[in-house]
Design an enzyme around this catalytic site. Structure first.
Site, PDB file in Angstrom:
ATOM      1  CE  LYS A 145      43.315  40.386  24.983  1.00  0.00           C
ATOM      2  NZ  LYS A 145      44.403  39.662  25.673  1.00  0.00           N
ATOM      3  CE  LYS A 147      50.810  36.284  24.633  1.00  0.00           C
ATOM      4  NZ  LYS A 147      50.049  37.221  25.497  1.00  0.00           N
ATOM      5  CG  ASP A 171      49.554  34.588  28.014  1.00  0.00           C
ATOM      6  OD1 ASP A 171      50.789  34.485  27.804  1.00  0.00           O
ATOM      7  OD2 ASP A 171      48.902  35.564  27.617  1.00  0.00           O
ATOM      8  CD  GLU A 215      45.639  33.802  26.168  1.00  0.00           C
ATOM      9  OE1 GLU A 215      46.764  34.341  26.144  1.00  0.00           O
ATOM     10  OE2 GLU A 215      44.868  33.820  25.186  1.00  0.00           O
ATOM     11  CG  ASP A 222      43.506  36.581  27.268  1.00  0.00           C
ATOM     12  OD1 ASP A 222      43.674  36.221  28.454  1.00  0.00           O
ATOM     13  OD2 ASP A 222      44.392  37.153  26.602  1.00  0.00           O
TER      14      ASP A 222
END
Length: 363
Positions: A162, A267, A243, A218, A190
């Site tokens: 992250k 997702k 995403d 991401e 991400d």
């Protein structure tokens, strides 16, 4: 096998450590559980993750959508008529993708039970064992490096890092992590929408120049900024993965038509469940774009469902389903087996979930 009722409850599962991204810090999984009851005595379980900063869905909104709109739209329908159920489910209310996902998952659980087969076999049957990455929360460089070393020592070969909370520190974070884990561990990053397009290009080019090999980045920019996402995709060699920009099949078409991203992340909480997720995989196959299957911070019911989809379809080449291993306990009896990076699906009908402990039902 007809739907006679949908019961709604909630669970709370503490995390092993706080989960930190550019958008939020979370200490526990607090999800909505649905239990679809049928006239044959079969039960299907589903789960929704209230993730307001991403989906806009709160716990109250999920409960209201199911009680006031979804339950009356599908009660009395036969599980055999999956198409009718899905048409009614998605036509009962706009948006509310997490509520739809929870009910969709429970319906697919029952559909598998009806046909005496695990869901992954009904969806394509590509495999029954998959390998997930694990997320490293955004912290100081040394703490993140230590977390990364611990993950590698636990058997993980792919880490999702992250970033995006402080662009000036992100390069230092990645340099320190790469040095800590060596050259053979795959690193994904991400940004959770944390950069502007210019910041993303500048930061990623610096990472390229520093020799930090990165598998993909991401969601480097804001979800609505498809132009900005395409700008990053066109100006760095590191592949981009959409995403938060991608919820629906139509979103997939918009992004892939423009080649705004190199990869897409599915997702269930964004797509509204397996029904729409399958449409997204078909669109990706047409465009020749590989997919990742991911999750929010979710317990094992919905992540088991995502694992079945990930195992079923060959276009899904990357797995980010670490939610259950981030939890300090597992209230779900049955379902997929999560052994650190390895996820193994069983041969029981549906998703193989027998019960969930600690549910607080509304009625």
């Amino acid at each position: 096998m007809k739907i006679t009722d949908i019961k709604i409850g909630s669970i709370s599962v503490p995390l092993k450590t706080p989960f930190k991204t550019a958008l939020r810090t979370v200490n526990s999984v607090n999800d909505i559980i649905v239990k679809i009851i049928t006239d044959t005595g079969h039960i299907g379980y589903g789960e929704a993750a209230p993730t307001g900063v991403i989906t806009g869905d709160t716990a109250g909104a999920i409960i209201g959508a199911i009680e006031d709109h979804i339950r009356p739209a599908i009660t009395g329908l036969d599980i055999e008529n999956l198409e009718k159920i899905m048409l009614n489910l998605h036509g009962s209310i706009v948006k509310n993708s997490s509520a739809k996902a929870a009910v969709d998952i429970a319906v697919y659980d029952l559909f598998g039970q009806l046909h005496g087969a695990p869901v992954y076999k009904l969806l394509g049957g590509h495999g029954k064992e998959i390998t997930t990455d694990i997320t490293i929360s955004v912290n100081g460089p040394e703490e993140m490096a230590e977390d990364s070393r611990n993950a590698v020592n636990s058997g993980y070969t792919t880490l999702k890092i992250k970033v995006g909370k402080d662009v000036k520190k992100d390069l230092a974070r990645m340099k320190t992590i790469r040095k800590a884990v060596g050259p053979h561990v795959r690193l994904r990053i991400d940004a959770n929408q944390g950069w502007t397009p210019k910041e993303a290009v500048l930061t990623l080019r610096k990472m390229e120049d520093a020799g930090i090999e990165i598998e993909f980045v991401e969601q480097p920019v804001q979800a609505h900024d498809i132009d900005g996402l395409k700008h990053v995709t066109d100006n760095v060699s590191i592949p981009t993965l959409a995403d938060e920009s991608l919820f629906s099949p139509m979103d997939a078409i918009r992004i892939l038509e423009r080649r705004a991203a190199d990869l897409i992340n599915i997702k269930l909480m964004k797509s509204g469940g397996i029904h729409n997720a399958l449409k997204i995989t078909s669109i990706a196959e047409v465009y020749g774009v590989e997919c990742m299957i991911g999750c929010m911070l979710e317990a094992k019911v919905s992540v088991t469902a995502a694992a079945h989809l990930g195992a079923a379809k060959s276009i899904i080449t990357r797995i980010d389903l670490d939610g259950p291993v981030l939890c300090s306990e597992d209230p779900v009896i049955g379902g997929a087996v999560f052994n650190e990076s390895k996820i193994v699906l069983g041969d029981e009908p549906g998703f193989g979930i027998h019960d969930i402990t600690g549910i607080v039902y509304r009625r």
